[in-house]
Write a protein that holds these residues in place. Structure first.
Motif, mmCIF file in Angstrom:
data_model
loop_
_atom_site.group_PDB
_atom_site.id
_atom_site.type_symbol
_atom_site.label_atom_id
_atom_site.label_comp_id
_atom_site.label_asym_id
_atom_site.label_seq_id
_atom_site.Cartn_x
_atom_site.Cartn_y
_atom_site.Cartn_z
ATOM 1 N N UNK A 179 0.833 -1.206 0.000
ATOM 2 C CA UNK A 179 0.000 0.000 0.000
ATOM 3 C C UNK A 179 0.869 1.259 0.000
ATOM 4 N N UNK A 180 2.015 1.212 0.680
ATOM 5 C CA UNK A 180 2.936 2.353 0.686
ATOM 6 C C UNK A 180 3.534 2.563 -0.706
ATOM 7 N N UNK A 181 3.917 1.465 -1.349
ATOM 8 C CA UNK A 181 4.481 1.559 -2.704
ATOM 9 C C UNK A 181 3.431 2.110 -3.670
ATOM 10 N N UNK A 182 2.198 1.655 -3.517
ATOM 11 C CA UNK A 182 1.117 2.164 -4.371
ATOM 12 C C UNK A 182 0.918 3.658 -4.132
ATOM 13 N N UNK A 183 0.951 4.079 -2.853
ATOM 14 C CA UNK A 183 0.805 5.492 -2.508
ATOM 15 C C UNK A 183 1.954 6.320 -3.087
ATOM 16 N N UNK A 184 3.185 5.810 -3.011
ATOM 17 C CA UNK A 184 4.344 6.515 -3.571
ATOM 18 C C UNK A 184 4.193 6.648 -5.087
ATOM 19 N N UNK A 185 3.716 5.595 -5.745
ATOM 20 C CA UNK A 185 3.487 5.658 -7.194
ATOM 21 C C UNK A 185 2.456 6.717 -7.552
ATOM 22 N N UNK A 186 1.383 6.773 -6.777
ATOM 23 C CA UNK A 186 0.340 7.778 -6.998
ATOM 24 C C UNK A 186 0.899 9.185 -6.787
ATOM 25 N N UNK A 187 1.692 9.352 -5.735
ATOM 26 C CA UNK A 187 2.286 10.668 -5.460
ATOM 27 C C UNK A 187 3.267 11.076 -6.551
ATOM 28 N N UNK A 188 4.045 10.137 -7.059
ATOM 29 C CA UNK A 188 4.964 10.443 -8.167
ATOM 30 C C UNK A 188 4.192 10.894 -9.402
ATOM 31 N N UNK A 189 3.090 10.214 -9.706
ATOM 32 C CA UNK A 189 2.279 10.601 -10.864
ATOM 33 C C UNK A 189 1.703 11.999 -10.665
ATOM 34 N N UNK A 190 1.227 12.292 -9.458
ATOM 35 C CA UNK A 190 0.686 13.634 -9.180
ATOM 36 C C UNK A 190 1.787 14.682 -9.282
#
Length: 181
Positions: A30-41
């Motif tokens: 879930x942290x990796x998914x959140x980091x991926x989302x933040x990178x895209x944003x």
């Protein structure tokens, strides 16, 4: 008996490690998914900031032009029109001397025309020289000039064409919209 006890102990230890690894994997997924989302944003925000900066760089073109033209107008000269010139579609094969005269990567500023009236040819010449002396204006050319008279007064109608040039950075101070990290 000892081997059974040792194997059972190792198995319990391995099961505990496996359970901890599965929990960590779930938590980190879930942290990796959140980091991926933040990178895209962050990428989206950076691209929007880039668009804003590019617009910000060009927003003062016309105010600079009008300011420089206003400074250059000599006495007994008045302007009737300041307008952008529509750019023509690029020609497929440019002549060799044109390509050699302009360095690659030189940004072309907008072309514009000035129409007006002046009391004398000397005033028109002074106006053209003052425009050329500006760090923002280049390639001032006289398109038309004709002697006219209205109500017994004689004056010259003229049309000039010129190009905006991005000046040396020492002439302008720009501040970014968003501080650069």
């Amino acid at each position: 008996g000892f081997m059974y006890w040792q194997t059972d102990s190792e198995r319990s230890e391995l099961e505990a490690r496996l359970e901890k690894a599965v929990d960590d994997s779930t938590r980190f997924a879930s942290t990796i998914k959140l980091v991926g989302t933040l990178d895209a944003r962050q990428d989206t925000i950076q691209s929007k900031i880039g668009v804003i900066r590019s617009v910000d760089e060009r927003r003062y073109v016309w105010p600079h032009l009008m300011d420089e033209v206003g400074r250059a107008v000599p006495p007994y000269t008045w302007l009737t029109k300041l307008a952008a010139v529509e750019e023509e579609a690029p020609v497929a094969a440019a002549p060799a001397d044109t390509a050699a005269a302009k360095p690659a990567g030189t940004p072309e500023g907008p072309r514009f025309t000035l129409e007006g009236n002046t009391g004398s040819t000397q005033a028109l010449t002074r106006f053209m020289k003052s425009l050329e002396a500006s760090p923002f204006i280049r390639d001032v050319t006289l398109v038309t000039s004709e002697q006219t008279s209205t109500e017994g007064r004689s004056y010259q109608k003229f049309t000039l064409e010129a190009r905006y040039e991005v000046p040396d950075s020492s002439f302008i101070e720009t501040l970014p919209v968003v501080p650069v990290r």
